[in-house]
Design a protein around this motif. Sequence first.
Motif, short mmCIF file in Angstrom:
data_model
loop_
_atom_site.label_atom_id
_atom_site.label_comp_id
_atom_site.label_asym_id
_atom_site.label_seq_id
_atom_site.Cartn_x
_atom_site.Cartn_y
_atom_site.Cartn_z
N GLY A 420 0.83 -1.20 0.00
CA GLY A 420 0.00 0.00 0.00
C GLY A 420 0.86 1.25 0.00
N ASP A 421 0.71 2.08 1.06
CA ASP A 421 1.47 3.33 1.14
C ASP A 421 2.65 3.23 2.09
N ARG A 422 3.06 2.02 2.45
CA ARG A 422 4.18 1.85 3.37
C ARG A 422 5.22 0.93 2.75
N PHE A 423 6.46 1.06 3.22
CA PHE A 423 7.50 0.15 2.77
C PHE A 423 8.45 -0.12 3.92
N ALA A 424 9.14 -1.25 3.81
CA ALA A 424 10.10 -1.64 4.85
C ALA A 424 11.26 -2.38 4.20
N VAL A 425 12.45 -2.17 4.74
CA VAL A 425 13.61 -2.96 4.32
C VAL A 425 13.44 -4.37 4.88
N VAL A 426 13.42 -5.37 4.00
CA VAL A 426 13.23 -6.75 4.44
C VAL A 426 14.51 -7.57 4.29
N ARG A 427 15.54 -6.98 3.73
CA ARG A 427 16.89 -7.53 3.81
C ARG A 427 17.86 -6.38 3.71
N GLU A 428 18.67 -6.21 4.72
CA GLU A 428 19.63 -5.12 4.75
C GLU A 428 20.66 -5.27 3.64
N ARG A 429 21.12 -4.16 3.13
CA ARG A 429 22.21 -4.20 2.17
C ARG A 429 23.45 -4.79 2.84
N GLN A 430 24.10 -5.69 2.18
CA GLN A 430 25.32 -6.29 2.72
C GLN A 430 26.41 -5.23 2.83
N THR A 431 27.15 -5.24 3.91
CA THR A 431 28.22 -4.27 4.11
C THR A 431 29.53 -4.79 3.53
N GLN A 432 30.47 -3.87 3.33
CA GLN A 432 31.79 -4.28 2.88
C GLN A 432 32.47 -5.17 3.91
N ASP A 433 32.27 -4.87 5.19
CA ASP A 433 32.86 -5.71 6.24
C ASP A 433 32.29 -7.12 6.19
N ALA A 434 30.99 -7.24 5.91
CA ALA A 434 30.38 -8.56 5.85
C ALA A 434 30.93 -9.39 4.70
N LEU A 435 31.37 -8.72 3.62
CA LEU A 435 31.98 -9.44 2.51
C LEU A 435 33.24 -10.19 2.94
N LEU A 436 33.97 -9.60 3.89
CA LEU A 436 35.22 -10.21 4.34
C LEU A 436 35.04 -11.10 5.55
N ALA A 437 33.88 -11.00 6.20
CA ALA A 437 33.65 -11.80 7.41
C ALA A 437 33.70 -13.29 7.07
N GLY A 438 34.32 -14.04 7.93
CA GLY A 438 34.44 -15.48 7.72
C GLY A 438 35.71 -15.89 7.00
N GLN A 439 36.41 -14.94 6.36
CA GLN A 439 37.68 -15.27 5.73
C GLN A 439 38.80 -15.17 6.77
N ARG A 440 39.78 -16.04 6.65
CA ARG A 440 40.89 -16.08 7.59
C ARG A 440 42.20 -16.24 6.83
N LEU A 441 43.25 -15.57 7.31
CA LEU A 441 44.58 -15.79 6.77
C LEU A 441 45.26 -16.92 7.55
N PRO A 442 45.94 -17.82 6.86
CA PRO A 442 46.65 -18.89 7.56
C PRO A 442 47.68 -18.33 8.54
N ASP A 443 47.98 -19.10 9.58
CA ASP A 443 48.90 -18.64 10.63
C ASP A 443 50.27 -18.26 10.08
N TRP A 444 50.66 -18.95 8.99
CA TRP A 444 52.03 -18.70 8.52
C TRP A 444 52.22 -17.30 7.95
N PHE A 445 51.14 -16.63 7.55
CA PHE A 445 51.30 -15.26 7.10
C PHE A 445 51.71 -14.34 8.24
N ALA A 446 51.26 -14.64 9.46
CA ALA A 446 51.63 -13.82 10.60
C ALA A 446 53.14 -13.87 10.86
#
Length: 447
Positions: A420-446
């Motif tokens: 009707g005359d209302r709207f709502a965000v039903v899925r937030e835009r993915q953030t740039q940080d979320a794109l990298l979340a879950g990725q890990r560098l191997p210990d040997w890079f440290a």
Amino acid sequence: MAAPAPLLHPDSDPSFAELLALRPQLRMDPLAGLMMEEVPLARIAAAVGTPTWVYSANTLRRRLATLQSALDDARLGAQVHFAVKANPNLAVLRTLGEAGAGADVVSEGELRAARAAGIPASHIVFSGVGKTLAEIRLALAEDIQQINAESAEEVEMISAVATAMGRTARVALRVNPDVDAKTHAKITTGKSENKFGIAIGDAPALYARMATLPGIQPIGVAVHIGSQITAGVSAYRTAYGHLADLVRALRAQGLPVERVDCGGGLGIPYRDEPAPHPAALAGAIQATLGNLGVELMVEPGRWIAGPAGVLLASVILQKQGAERRFVVLDAAMNDLVRPAMYEAWHGIVPVTPADFVAAVAPADVVGPICESGDTFARNRGLPPLEPGSLVAFLDAGAYGAAMSSTYNNRPLAAEVLVDGDRFAVVRERQTQDALLAGQRLPDWFAA
């Protein structure tokens, strides 16, 4: 070098006004611009940004009701199970579930989405050619309405899992009728060379085998011959005729057949091409399966959700190339892949009133991804569009957001529901940080 393709005259495409005339959920307000229901799309863009998927709740309800009415008018008593693969957004599923639709799912994620949206397990069918053991366990634990088995091997898997769990699985056998639905090669599913279902000639023996296996209750047969079927309903009639013959043959062997799943695939007009109406589909079902005394179900996806959605995008810039004008958008093939994947046509309509009535000239509409395939339209009639101008891709409610990706490390677009005359965000835009979340560098890079 081959000569460049000649530019098409923009008059060969439907005008913006002609496109909107066929889509009652959209209208051009002379002051507010392009409206979905009673909400200006420019207001959504200002609040949420672009690219953004926008869905019309009332269109979802209206199209579901139109389909259900066609089935009821044919006195079929058929159940409608929305194909979640078309649009798995929870708000879309909740809207359809509250309007009476069940769900057809093809993965654990889709099953969980349907349940999270409030669709009861007793109104969920699990289809798909490659269900895992974990998915079969979940389906049985949820006690869903039906599992559509697609191979002898899968039947054995279901029996083993159900027996180990102390459950009985209600199983329909999906058959492949070797019928050409005359649709795109990538979305035809009922031909003998396709991966789906059991060859219909092999079905009687396998169905009889199902009746002897522990943990399985054979309840019927299923078929699905393709998606975006627009070449009339003759292919449906042929497939359903084969299915009716199969039901009679199974019953002649003393085997129970309670239910027939007729699948989905009814196409929509993306441009101005003719497409069959649900009444024609209902007629095909009635003529072939209507006198068998079975429960009937259909699995529409695109027909319900496609026209209910648009992809809202902004112009980054116009670029004058050596041979053609390019309109570069902030939406890309990672958002809407259908043009690149299926050579699909989507109407592209300016959002502001001035752009809507301005003179048009041919342009290629492209995204910013580093591939020439990132092209939405060639030689499309569009007005001059300044940076920041808004356009809407029509009929993007099915297989749009559902098929999007993060290619080029581009975040997933936001999703909005209009009611009707209302709207709502039903899925937030993915953030740039979320794109990298879950990725890990191997210990040997440290080190």
